[in-house]
Design a protein around this motif. Structure first.
Motif, PDB file in Angstrom:
ATOM      1  N   ILE A  45      13.066  -2.955   2.523  1.00 39.79           N
ATOM      2  CA  ILE A  45      14.334  -3.532   2.967  1.00 39.79           C
ATOM      3  C   ILE A  45      15.335  -3.528   1.823  1.00 39.79           C
ATOM      4  O   ILE A  45      16.524  -3.290   2.010  1.00 39.79           O
ATOM      5  N   ARG A  46      14.770  -3.725   0.588  1.00 39.50           N
ATOM      6  CA  ARG A  46      15.649  -3.769  -0.583  1.00 39.50           C
ATOM      7  C   ARG A  46      16.121  -2.372  -0.977  1.00 39.50           C
ATOM      8  O   ARG A  46      17.293  -2.136  -1.235  1.00 39.50           O
ATOM      9  N   PHE A  47      15.143  -1.429  -1.072  1.00 39.41           N
ATOM     10  CA  PHE A  47      15.478  -0.093  -1.586  1.00 39.41           C
ATOM     11  C   PHE A  47      15.830   0.907  -0.492  1.00 39.41           C
ATOM     12  O   PHE A  47      16.341   1.991  -0.777  1.00 39.41           O
ATOM     13  N   GLY A  48      15.521   0.599   0.728  1.00 41.30           N
ATOM     14  CA  GLY A  48      15.855   1.522   1.811  1.00 41.30           C
ATOM     15  C   GLY A  48      15.077   2.812   1.678  1.00 41.30           C
ATOM     16  O   GLY A  48      13.861   2.829   1.435  1.00 41.30           O
ATOM     17  N   GLU A  49      15.814   3.941   1.856  1.00 41.18           N
ATOM     18  CA  GLU A  49      15.188   5.253   1.821  1.00 41.18           C
ATOM     19  C   GLU A  49      15.115   5.838   0.407  1.00 41.18           C
ATOM     20  O   GLU A  49      14.690   6.988   0.220  1.00 41.18           O
ATOM     21  N   ARG A  50      15.488   5.035  -0.602  1.00 40.90           N
ATOM     22  CA  ARG A  50      15.474   5.553  -1.982  1.00 40.90           C
ATOM     23  C   ARG A  50      14.049   5.811  -2.478  1.00 40.90           C
ATOM     24  O   ARG A  50      13.842   6.658  -3.334  1.00 40.90           O
ATOM     25  N   ILE A  51      13.103   5.072  -1.958  1.00 42.36           N
ATOM     26  CA  ILE A  51      11.712   5.200  -2.445  1.00 42.36           C
ATOM     27  C   ILE A  51      10.798   5.443  -1.253  1.00 42.36           C
ATOM     28  O   ILE A  51      10.829   4.694  -0.268  1.00 42.36           O
ATOM     29  N   ARG A  52      10.025   6.521  -1.376  1.00 42.64           N
ATOM     30  CA  ARG A  52       9.045   6.852  -0.346  1.00 42.64           C
ATOM     31  C   ARG A  52       7.658   6.447  -0.845  1.00 42.64           C
ATOM     32  O   ARG A  52       7.263   6.794  -1.951  1.00 42.64           O
ATOM     33  N   VAL A  53       6.928   5.704   0.008  1.00 44.55           N
ATOM     34  CA  VAL A  53       5.617   5.159  -0.379  1.00 44.55           C
ATOM     35  C   VAL A  53       4.521   5.824   0.447  1.00 44.55           C
ATOM     36  O   VAL A  53       4.664   5.971   1.673  1.00 44.55           O
ATOM     37  N   SER A  54       3.439   6.219  -0.238  1.00 46.18           N
ATOM     38  CA  SER A  54       2.267   6.807   0.426  1.00 46.18           C
ATOM     39  C   SER A  54       1.025   6.002   0.034  1.00 46.18           C
ATOM     40  O   SER A  54       0.736   5.838  -1.159  1.00 46.18           O
ATOM     41  N   ILE A  55       0.292   5.495   1.042  1.00 43.85           N
ATOM     42  CA  ILE A  55      -0.901   4.667   0.790  1.00 43.85           C
ATOM     43  C   ILE A  55      -2.082   5.281   1.521  1.00 43.85           C
ATOM     44  O   ILE A  55      -2.024   5.504   2.745  1.00 43.85           O
ATOM     45  N   ASP A  56      -3.158   5.547   0.791  1.00 45.30           N
ATOM     46  CA  ASP A  56      -4.392   6.048   1.411  1.00 45.30           C
ATOM     47  C   ASP A  56      -5.084   4.930   2.176  1.00 45.30           C
ATOM     48  O   ASP A  56      -4.969   3.730   1.834  1.00 45.30           O
ATOM     49  N   ASP A  57      -5.815   5.341   3.192  1.00 46.23           N
ATOM     50  CA  ASP A  57      -6.640   4.365   3.902  1.00 46.23           C
ATOM     51  C   ASP A  57      -7.815   3.922   3.005  1.00 46.23           C
ATOM     52  O   ASP A  57      -8.278   4.665   2.136  1.00 46.23           O
ATOM     53  N   ILE A  58      -8.272   2.722   3.262  1.00 47.20           N
ATOM     54  CA  ILE A  58      -9.435   2.214   2.508  1.00 47.20           C
ATOM     55  C   ILE A  58     -10.652   3.067   2.861  1.00 47.20           C
ATOM     56  O   ILE A  58     -10.920   3.303   4.055  1.00 47.20           O
ATOM     57  N   PRO A  59     -11.391   3.573   1.845  1.00 47.67           N
ATOM     58  CA  PRO A  59     -12.578   4.399   2.141  1.00 47.67           C
ATOM     59  C   PRO A  59     -13.545   3.664   3.057  1.00 47.67           C
ATOM     60  O   PRO A  59     -13.625   2.428   3.068  1.00 47.67           O
ATOM     61  N   GLY A  60     -14.293   4.432   3.825  1.00 51.94           N
ATOM     62  CA  GLY A  60     -15.232   3.864   4.776  1.00 51.94           C
ATOM     63  C   GLY A  60     -16.237   2.921   4.129  1.00 51.94           C
ATOM     64  O   GLY A  60     -16.801   3.230   3.083  1.00 51.94           O
ATOM     65  N   GLY A  61     -16.411   1.775   4.755  1.00 49.51           N
ATOM     66  CA  GLY A  61     -17.370   0.787   4.265  1.00 49.51           C
ATOM     67  C   GLY A  61     -16.889  -0.031   3.095  1.00 49.51           C
ATOM     68  O   GLY A  61     -17.667  -0.809   2.538  1.00 49.51           O
ATOM     69  N   MET A  62     -15.601   0.129   2.704  1.00 51.29           N
ATOM     70  CA  MET A  62     -15.101  -0.586   1.520  1.00 51.29           C
ATOM     71  C   MET A  62     -14.137  -1.705   1.904  1.00 51.29           C
ATOM     72  O   MET A  62     -13.490  -2.286   1.037  1.00 51.29           O
ATOM     73  N   ASP A  63     -14.012  -2.036   3.204  1.00 50.71           N
ATOM     74  CA  ASP A  63     -13.076  -3.089   3.608  1.00 50.71           C
ATOM     75  C   ASP A  63     -13.414  -4.422   2.959  1.00 50.71           C
ATOM     76  O   ASP A  63     -12.525  -5.197   2.591  1.00 50.71           O
ATOM     77  N   ASP A  64     -14.708  -4.712   2.845  1.00 51.13           N
ATOM     78  CA  ASP A  64     -15.138  -5.990   2.277  1.00 51.13           C
ATOM     79  C   ASP A  64     -15.453  -5.885   0.791  1.00 51.13           C
ATOM     80  O   ASP A  64     -16.129  -6.763   0.228  1.00 51.13           O
ATOM     81  N   PHE A  65     -14.982  -4.823   0.164  1.00 49.93           N
ATOM     82  CA  PHE A  65     -15.171  -4.659  -1.284  1.00 49.93           C
ATOM     83  C   PHE A  65     -14.531  -5.848  -2.007  1.00 49.93           C
ATOM     84  O   PHE A  65     -13.364  -6.171  -1.796  1.00 49.93           O
ATOM     85  N   SER A  66     -15.302  -6.546  -2.868  1.00 50.57           N
ATOM     86  CA  SER A  66     -14.826  -7.779  -3.510  1.00 50.57           C
ATOM     87  C   SER A  66     -13.880  -7.462  -4.657  1.00 50.57           C
ATOM     88  O   SER A  66     -14.212  -6.670  -5.545  1.00 50.57           O
ATOM     89  N   VAL A  67     -12.701  -8.110  -4.616  1.00 54.93           N
ATOM     90  CA  VAL A  67     -11.728  -7.952  -5.705  1.00 54.93           C
ATOM     91  C   VAL A  67     -11.139  -9.320  -6.020  1.00 54.93           C
ATOM     92  O   VAL A  67     -11.049 -10.188  -5.132  1.00 54.93           O
ATOM     93  N   PRO A  68     -10.753  -9.548  -7.284  1.00 55.27           N
ATOM     94  CA  PRO A  68     -10.006 -10.773  -7.589  1.00 55.27           C
ATOM     95  C   PRO A  68      -8.645 -10.717  -6.896  1.00 55.27           C
ATOM     96  O   PRO A  68      -8.074  -9.636  -6.689  1.00 55.27           O
ATOM     97  N   PRO A  69      -8.080 -11.839  -6.529  1.00 55.73           N
ATOM     98  CA  PRO A  69      -6.790 -11.831  -5.842  1.00 55.73           C
ATOM     99  C   PRO A  69      -5.657 -11.393  -6.765  1.00 55.73           C
ATOM    100  O   PRO A  69      -5.713 -11.583  -7.982  1.00 55.73           O
ATOM    101  N   LEU A  70      -4.639 -10.785  -6.166  1.00 56.48           N
ATOM    102  CA  LEU A  70      -3.422 -10.403  -6.877  1.00 56.48           C
ATOM    103  C   LEU A  70      -3.705  -9.477  -8.062  1.00 56.48           C
ATOM    104  O   LEU A  70      -3.265  -9.725  -9.186  1.00 56.48           O
TER     105      LEU A  70
END
Length: 620
Positions: free
Chosen positions: A484-509
């Motif tokens: 909303i801030r940058f509009g079309e100035r920045i294009r973002v690409s995010i890979d899907d989480i690898p299979g079986g890694m949804d519950d992969f434990s990570v520290p927050p933030l």
């Protein structure tokens, strides 16, 4: 941050630490106390005493058995020596008795000769020639008697009726007339052996038995025994120190193997006073002037003589005393060896164990500054090193957990600083969202919804870990706000989480701050065609996340400085959030995990995040 544990002790300690972080050092010390107290209680049972007891339990019976065998063996040897001496004494005495009986038997055979009887009873009826012939024949017989035994010194024929003495060499000066006159005494026939002028004689008369009408024998054959030969014979009977004495049953005469000293004379008198003339199967023991003698007594009823063999006991057991001495020397050596062995065990086993016990006691008291000897080359050196490594790891765990708490609190503080008044801000955003829905402004509706979700995520109660899918939802929510801030100035690409890694434990933030860094520093000045890519890759139990942009403000010097400060864990000025993420990842996954900076192929900053899969409820 990655932790590796080599024994359940370390894992249990870390589990207790992870269980409650309110006072980590107290938890660690409490766990170590439980383990170390149990260990120290075992140590207090004195391993050395148990080893020494086990050693003595083995050695004492073996030594006792050896002592018993030695005692039995010594007794058997003494009995064997005693039996040998007695057997030899009995044999030699019987041999002497047999030799003398043989001489006496010859005498008795000779007295029955008719010519000799005619010469002694009726010499007047014989012509001079016949008398001379009989005398010559008698001399020949006496010579034969003399030569039949080395014990015979000379032989004589005494005819009282004509008061004539016939000898082998016509030398009878040794025989005094009193000796021959004594033969006429009524007691003369009671003993075959006579003693005169330190010389023994064997007397055989004819007739052997006198009567009241015949008080004087017709003749006597007298054999003079060689004193030197007798003494040599006695010396041969007993080769030991001591001696052999030949005497009559009344102790009126004695012939000994050597000249008697006062102690030996006293011993003989003691023997004869106690009438120890009875043959015994076992030797007799007497003590004279503090000297103990073994005495063997043999008696000849036929000859009326007694042989006494006396040997100092020390002469018999003397050779055995050397064995006894060696036995006690070996016993002393065994005691010294046992003492040295015990001391050696104490040095190589007990002292290192006590050093280790002291180390546990220090840990029990909360002192982790421990030093153990480093000059031990045995297996204890490995134990010491392993123990010190464990203590160092515990110390590092305490400091790391403490640092993690500090950084977590710092992150919370930063969140509170951003939140200002989180409830007021959250409620205000919610009111704006309601108003936007009233006026049906779809863009505002989406913005307020995203912003509300964002603040809801960062203002809720802090968690130590959360699933990767929740962290990525927060990242996506943040990116939508930035769109909303940058509009079309920045294009973002995010890979899907690898299979079986949804519950992969990570520290927050830990992902959102990196994305935020890309917007605020890498792409802030990008006017158009900005690119932000988030790639994910799974390899075994390791997850790699690459966040890269095509910002143009990153120079090589800035990149090098950022990586150096990251390696040294020093503040990164405007990039403090990255350092915070890197350190929290190391504390959680291990020092080999965290962030790595490099230049992306697009020219901007590339940040590589490496994390490992954690087991549920595991921390270490």
């Amino acid at each position: 941050m990655r932790y590796s544990f080599k024994n359940p002790f370390e894992l249990y300690i870390f589990h207790m630490v992870n269980k409650d972080n309110k006072d980590n050092k107290t938890n660690l010390i409490a766990v170590v106390q439980v383990v170390s107290i149990r260990y120290c209680n075992k140590m207090r049972k004195s391993i050395f005493n148990r080893i020494l007891t086990a050693f003595l339990v083995v050695i004492i019976p073996l030594y006792s058995i050896s002592l018993i065998i030695y005692s039995i063996g010594m007794a058997d040897l003494k009995e064997s020596f005693t039996r040998e001496i007695r057997t030899r004494a009995v044999y030699d005495f019987k041999s002497l008795e047999s030799e003398l009986n043989h001489v006496i038997g010859f005498q008795r055979d000779y007295i029955n000769k008719y010519n000799l009887q005619i010469l002694s009873i009726g010499p007047s009826s014989l012509s001079k020639f016949n008398k001379r012939e009989i005398i010559l024949d008698t001399k020949r017989s006496l010579c034969a008697l003399k030569d039949m035994s080395p014990l015979v010194e000379d032989a004589y024929l005494f005819i009282p009726s004509i008061n004539k003495i016939i000898s082998t060499n016509n030398d009878y000066s040794k025989l005094k007339e009193d000796f021959f006159l004594a033969s006429n005494d009524s007691t003369a026939d009671k003993s075959i052996i006579s003693f005169l002028n330190d010389t023994l004689y064997l007397n055989v008369q004819f007739p052997i038995e006198l009567t009241t009408s015949l008080k004087t024998p017709y003749f006597k054959i007298i054999v003079e025994l060689s004193r030197n030969s007798l003494e040599e014979k006695l010396r041969w009977i007993s080769p030991y120190k001591g001696g052999v004495i030949l005497l009559d049953s009344l102790n009126t005469w004695q012939i000994s193997s050597h000249e008697l000293n006062s102690s030996e004379k006293k011993a003989i008198d003691e023997i004869m006073s106690k009438k120890l003339t009875i043959i015994s199967d076992q030797p007799l023991n007497i003590k004279i002037d503090k000297i103990k003698y073994m005495v063997i007594v043999q008696q000849s009823d036929l000859l009326g003589i007694v042989m006494v063999v006396y040997i100092p006991v020390n002469e018999i057991v003397g050779p055995l005393n050397h064995l006894t001495l060696w036995f006690w020397i070996i016993s002393l050596g065994a005691v010294l060896f046992s003492t040295f062995f015990s001391y050696w065990i104490y040095r190589i086993l007990i002292i290192p164990l006590r050093d280790l016990q002291r180390g546990f006691s220090q840990v029990e008291e909360g002192d982790l500054d421990i030093s153990l000897p480093s000059n031990n080359s045995s297996e204890f050196q490995y134990l010491f090193k392993a123990f010190l490594r464990m203590v160092n790891k515990l110390d590092n765990i305490i400091h790391e957990v403490s640092e993690q708490k500090t950084r977590t609190r710092y992150a919370e503080l930063k969140q509170l600083q951003y939140q200002i008044n989180p409830h007021f801000l959250y409620n205000s955003i919610f009111n704006i969202h309601r108003m936007s829905r009233r006026y049906k402004d779809e863009q505002l509706i989406q913005f307020t919804k995203r912003l509300s979700s964002y603040y809801e995520f960062i203002t809720k109660s802090p968690q130590e870990i959360l699933p990767l899918k929740d962290e990525m939802l927060h990242v996506i929510n943040y990116i939508e706000i930035q769109k909303i801030r940058f509009g079309e100035r920045i294009r973002v690409s995010i890979d899907d989480i690898p299979g079986g890694m949804d519950d992969f434990s990570v520290p927050p933030l830990i992902i959102q701050p990196i994305v935020e860094n890309a917007y605020e520093h890498g792409l802030k000045n990008t006017i158009s065609r900005g690119i932000l890519n988030i790639h994910m890759k799974k390899s075994a139990k390791v997850l790699s996340i690459v966040i890269e942009d095509n910002g143009c403000d990153l120079t090589d010097s800035i990149l090098k400085d950022m990586q150096a400060r990251l390696d040294e864990l020093t503040d990164l000025d405007d990039y403090t959030g990255l350092l915070n993420v890197h350190r929290r990842m190391q504390l959680y996954y291990g020092n080999e995990y965290g962030l790595t900076f490099s230049r992306s192929e697009m020219g901007g900053l590339q940040i590589l995040m490496i994390m490992k899969e954690k087991e549920k409820n595991a921390y270490g």
